[in-house]
Design a protein around this motif. Structure first.
Motif, PDB file in Angstrom:
ATOM      1  N   GLU A  49      29.923  37.589  37.466  1.00  0.00           N
ATOM      2  CA  GLU A  49      30.314  36.951  36.202  1.00  0.00           C
ATOM      3  C   GLU A  49      31.017  35.620  36.426  1.00  0.00           C
ATOM      4  OE1 GLU A  49      32.096  39.397  33.280  1.00  0.00           O
ATOM      5  OE2 GLU A  49      30.461  40.847  33.379  1.00  0.00           O
ATOM      6  N   ASN A  50      30.954  35.132  37.677  1.00  0.00           N
ATOM      7  CA  ASN A  50      31.606  33.854  38.011  1.00  0.00           C
ATOM      8  C   ASN A  50      33.092  33.844  37.693  1.00  0.00           C
ATOM      9  OD1 ASN A  50      29.470  32.447  39.130  1.00  0.00           O
ATOM     10  ND2 ASN A  50      28.625  32.101  37.067  1.00  0.00           N
ATOM     11  N   ILE A  51      33.735  35.002  37.853  1.00  0.00           N
ATOM     12  CA  ILE A  51      35.179  35.080  37.621  1.00  0.00           C
ATOM     13  C   ILE A  51      35.888  34.810  38.949  1.00  0.00           C
ATOM     14  CG2 ILE A  51      37.052  36.711  37.107  1.00  0.00           C
ATOM     15  CD1 ILE A  51      35.104  37.999  35.079  1.00  0.00           C
ATOM     16  N   ASP A  52      36.889  33.968  38.910  1.00  0.00           N
ATOM     17  CA  ASP A  52      37.662  33.658  40.103  1.00  0.00           C
ATOM     18  C   ASP A  52      38.507  34.895  40.461  1.00  0.00           C
ATOM     19  OD1 ASP A  52      39.513  32.835  41.929  1.00  0.00           O
ATOM     20  OD2 ASP A  52      40.283  31.149  40.736  1.00  0.00           O
ATOM     21  N   PRO A  53      38.300  35.492  41.660  1.00  0.00           N
ATOM     22  CA  PRO A  53      39.022  36.711  42.022  1.00  0.00           C
ATOM     23  C   PRO A  53      40.539  36.541  42.048  1.00  0.00           C
ATOM     24  CG  PRO A  53      37.183  36.368  43.488  1.00  0.00           C
ATOM     25  CD  PRO A  53      37.318  35.112  42.676  1.00  0.00           C
ATOM     26  N   SER A  54      41.002  35.297  42.136  1.00  0.00           N
ATOM     27  CA  SER A  54      42.462  35.116  42.129  1.00  0.00           C
ATOM     28  C   SER A  54      43.002  34.917  40.706  1.00  0.00           C
ATOM     29  CB  SER A  54      42.851  33.937  43.025  1.00  0.00           C
ATOM     30  OG  SER A  54      42.285  32.770  42.501  1.00  0.00           O
ATOM     31  N   ASN A  55      42.121  34.930  39.723  1.00  0.00           N
ATOM     32  CA  ASN A  55      42.551  34.815  38.327  1.00  0.00           C
ATOM     33  C   ASN A  55      42.745  36.226  37.755  1.00  0.00           C
ATOM     34  OD1 ASN A  55      42.774  34.517  35.563  1.00  0.00           O
ATOM     35  ND2 ASN A  55      41.234  32.882  35.428  1.00  0.00           N
ATOM     36  N   GLU A  89      24.575  45.512  47.916  1.00  0.00           N
ATOM     37  CA  GLU A  89      25.169  44.164  47.989  1.00  0.00           C
ATOM     38  C   GLU A  89      26.636  44.165  48.378  1.00  0.00           C
ATOM     39  OE1 GLU A  89      23.880  41.642  44.734  1.00  0.00           O
ATOM     40  OE2 GLU A  89      22.508  43.237  44.151  1.00  0.00           O
ATOM     41  N   LEU A  90      27.168  45.360  48.626  1.00  0.00           N
ATOM     42  CA  LEU A  90      28.631  45.453  48.775  1.00  0.00           C
ATOM     43  C   LEU A  90      29.178  44.957  50.109  1.00  0.00           C
ATOM     44  CD1 LEU A  90      29.406  48.839  46.958  1.00  0.00           C
ATOM     45  CD2 LEU A  90      29.416  46.506  46.063  1.00  0.00           C
ATOM     46  N   ARG A  91      28.294  44.747  51.104  1.00  0.00           N
ATOM     47  CA  ARG A  91      28.792  44.291  52.412  1.00  0.00           C
ATOM     48  C   ARG A  91      28.557  42.791  52.607  1.00  0.00           C
ATOM     49  NH1 ARG A  91      31.606  48.664  53.842  1.00  0.00           N
ATOM     50  NH2 ARG A  91      32.169  47.266  55.532  1.00  0.00           N
ATOM     51  N   ALA A  92      28.204  42.090  51.550  1.00  0.00           N
ATOM     52  CA  ALA A  92      27.928  40.652  51.673  1.00  0.00           C
ATOM     53  C   ALA A  92      29.201  39.893  52.057  1.00  0.00           C
ATOM     54  CB  ALA A  92      27.389  40.125  50.348  1.00  0.00           C
ATOM     55  N   ASN A  96      33.278  40.508  51.277  1.00  0.00           N
ATOM     56  CA  ASN A  96      34.304  40.641  52.320  1.00  0.00           C
ATOM     57  C   ASN A  96      35.422  39.614  52.119  1.00  0.00           C
ATOM     58  OD1 ASN A  96      33.035  42.741  53.671  1.00  0.00           O
ATOM     59  ND2 ASN A  96      31.945  41.398  55.097  1.00  0.00           N
ATOM     60  N   ALA A  97      35.026  38.412  51.722  1.00  0.00           N
ATOM     61  CA  ALA A  97      36.012  37.328  51.611  1.00  0.00           C
ATOM     62  C   ALA A  97      36.903  37.459  50.372  1.00  0.00           C
ATOM     63  CB  ALA A  97      35.280  35.981  51.581  1.00  0.00           C
ATOM     64  N   ASN A  98      36.443  38.196  49.351  1.00  0.00           N
ATOM     65  CA  ASN A  98      37.196  38.223  48.087  1.00  0.00           C
ATOM     66  C   ASN A  98      37.775  39.576  47.702  1.00  0.00           C
ATOM     67  OD1 ASN A  98      36.987  35.437  46.848  1.00  0.00           O
ATOM     68  ND2 ASN A  98      34.852  35.827  47.382  1.00  0.00           N
ATOM     69  N   VAL A  99      37.384  40.621  48.433  1.00  0.00           N
ATOM     70  CA  VAL A  99      37.792  41.965  48.002  1.00  0.00           C
ATOM     71  C   VAL A  99      39.306  42.181  48.122  1.00  0.00           C
ATOM     72  CG1 VAL A  99      37.263  43.075  50.243  1.00  0.00           C
ATOM     73  CG2 VAL A  99      37.211  44.426  48.148  1.00  0.00           C
ATOM     74  N   VAL A 166      38.090  40.307  59.787  1.00  0.00           N
ATOM     75  CA  VAL A 166      38.804  41.578  59.768  1.00  0.00           C
ATOM     76  C   VAL A 166      40.320  41.375  59.789  1.00  0.00           C
ATOM     77  CG1 VAL A 166      39.248  43.577  61.229  1.00  0.00           C
ATOM     78  CG2 VAL A 166      36.910  42.926  60.733  1.00  0.00           C
ATOM     79  N   SER A 167      40.802  40.472  60.658  1.00  0.00           N
ATOM     80  CA  SER A 167      42.259  40.361  60.790  1.00  0.00           C
ATOM     81  C   SER A 167      42.874  39.719  59.539  1.00  0.00           C
ATOM     82  CB  SER A 167      42.647  39.585  62.044  1.00  0.00           C
ATOM     83  OG  SER A 167      41.916  38.421  62.115  1.00  0.00           O
ATOM     84  N   LYS A 168      42.120  38.789  58.925  1.00  0.00           N
ATOM     85  CA  LYS A 168      42.631  38.155  57.701  1.00  0.00           C
ATOM     86  C   LYS A 168      42.716  39.199  56.571  1.00  0.00           C
ATOM     87  CE  LYS A 168      41.418  34.054  55.127  1.00  0.00           C
ATOM     88  NZ  LYS A 168      40.276  33.198  54.868  1.00  0.00           N
ATOM     89  N   ARG A 169      41.670  40.018  56.473  1.00  0.00           N
ATOM     90  CA  ARG A 169      41.642  41.037  55.427  1.00  0.00           C
ATOM     91  C   ARG A 169      42.752  42.067  55.663  1.00  0.00           C
ATOM     92  NH1 ARG A 169      37.710  44.911  54.025  1.00  0.00           N
ATOM     93  NH2 ARG A 169      36.440  44.608  55.879  1.00  0.00           N
ATOM     94  N   ASP A 170      42.954  42.443  56.935  1.00  0.00           N
ATOM     95  CA  ASP A 170      44.018  43.417  57.227  1.00  0.00           C
ATOM     96  C   ASP A 170      45.384  42.864  56.862  1.00  0.00           C
ATOM     97  OD1 ASP A 170      42.257  45.247  58.186  1.00  0.00           O
ATOM     98  OD2 ASP A 170      42.547  44.698  60.283  1.00  0.00           O
ATOM     99  N   ALA A 171      45.601  41.572  57.169  1.00  0.00           N
ATOM    100  CA  ALA A 171      46.904  40.978  56.855  1.00  0.00           C
ATOM    101  C   ALA A 171      47.125  41.013  55.348  1.00  0.00           C
ATOM    102  CB  ALA A 171      46.968  39.545  57.380  1.00  0.00           C
ATOM    103  N   ALA A 172      46.099  40.615  54.580  1.00  0.00           N
ATOM    104  CA  ALA A 172      46.235  40.618  53.114  1.00  0.00           C
ATOM    105  C   ALA A 172      46.456  42.043  52.605  1.00  0.00           C
ATOM    106  CB  ALA A 172      44.987  40.008  52.474  1.00  0.00           C
TER     107      ALA A 172
END
Ligand code: DC
Length: 215
Positions: A49-55, A89-92, A96-99, A166-172
């Motif tokens: 839906e083109n929604i910004d995940p940080s919004n 499509e869930l592993r795209a 990974n970058a926005n979950v 992986v490490s960036k996602r773990d930190a978040a």
């Protein structure tokens, strides 16, 4: 022994928790619930839906109008959103970058935690995620925190051709305010770095026996 029970498997990305949860569920005749797929599905929908995940406001509005349906097929959880199962499509890379941003939103977590708990209304489960032993089922005696060396985890992801920081996602996931990744009270730590799948499952079964699962 409760009539129905949950086995909680938590841990960082690519620690081997999905494989372990799936194999344990098969071995014990339970339903395997992949809670990460639920956060990924919401992320997929937001990106569609083109929604910004940080919004946060826009994500929460979307959450109010979509229909999420959780079920299981062949003893594994499935999720559909507005009638579509986005599983393929869930592993795209974009997911990974926005979950992690999507899963830090409290309203998203509250909604998904309700759905996760709902599985226990009709079946016993092995559920894997980040907060299963700490938030979703804090009272279950069956809790394993799965870990593996960082290099091993990064190699596992690239081995399956996935682009995933992986490490960036773990930190978040560990630093967020709401339900961060942690070793839950009462959880036993299982390091899978040097385990095969089979030996990891055997080690997990030993832990569950010690935690009181009659096996
Ligand atoms: O397990 P996974 O890598 O597919 O999970 C994807 C993301 O979903 C993870 O980076 C954080 C989030 N997640 C969460 O916040 N809580 C859970 N119980 C499961 C996953």
């Amino acid at each position: 022994m409760p009539h129905r029970f949950a086995i909680a498997i938590d841990g960082p990305a690519a620690s081997g928790k999905s494989t372990l949860a799936r194999e344990l569920a098969k071995h014990l005749g339970l339903v395997m619930v992949n809670s990460g797929a639920m956060y990924r599905a919401i992320t997929w929908k937001a990106l569609q839906e083109n929604i910004d995940p940080s919004n946060n406001d826009a994500v929460v509005k979307m959450l109010g109008r979509i229909k999420i349906h959780c079920a299981e097929v062949a003893n594994e959880s499935t999720i559909t959103i507005d009638g579509i199962n986005p599983e393929g499509e869930l592993r795209a890379e974009a997911i990974n970058a926005n979950v992690s941003a999507i899963s830090a939103i409290p309203e998203v977590r509250n909604k998904l935690v309700d759905l996760q708990r709902g599985y226990l209304d009709h079946t016993s489960i092995v559920m894997e995620g980040r907060d299963i032993g700490s938030v979703v089922f804090p009272d279950t005696p069956f809790k394993i925190y799965v870990d593996a060396d960082e290099e091993v985890r990064a190699a596992r992801r690239s081995h399956v051709g996935e682009v995933d920081s992986v490490s960036k996602r773990d930190a978040a996931d560990s630093e967020r305010t709401h339900a961060p990744l942690m070793i839950a009270d009462g959880a036993a730590v299982l390091d899978t770095s040097h385990h095969t799948i089979e030996s990891g499952v055997l080690a997990a079964i030993e832990i569950l026996k010690q935690q009181g699962l009659p096996l």
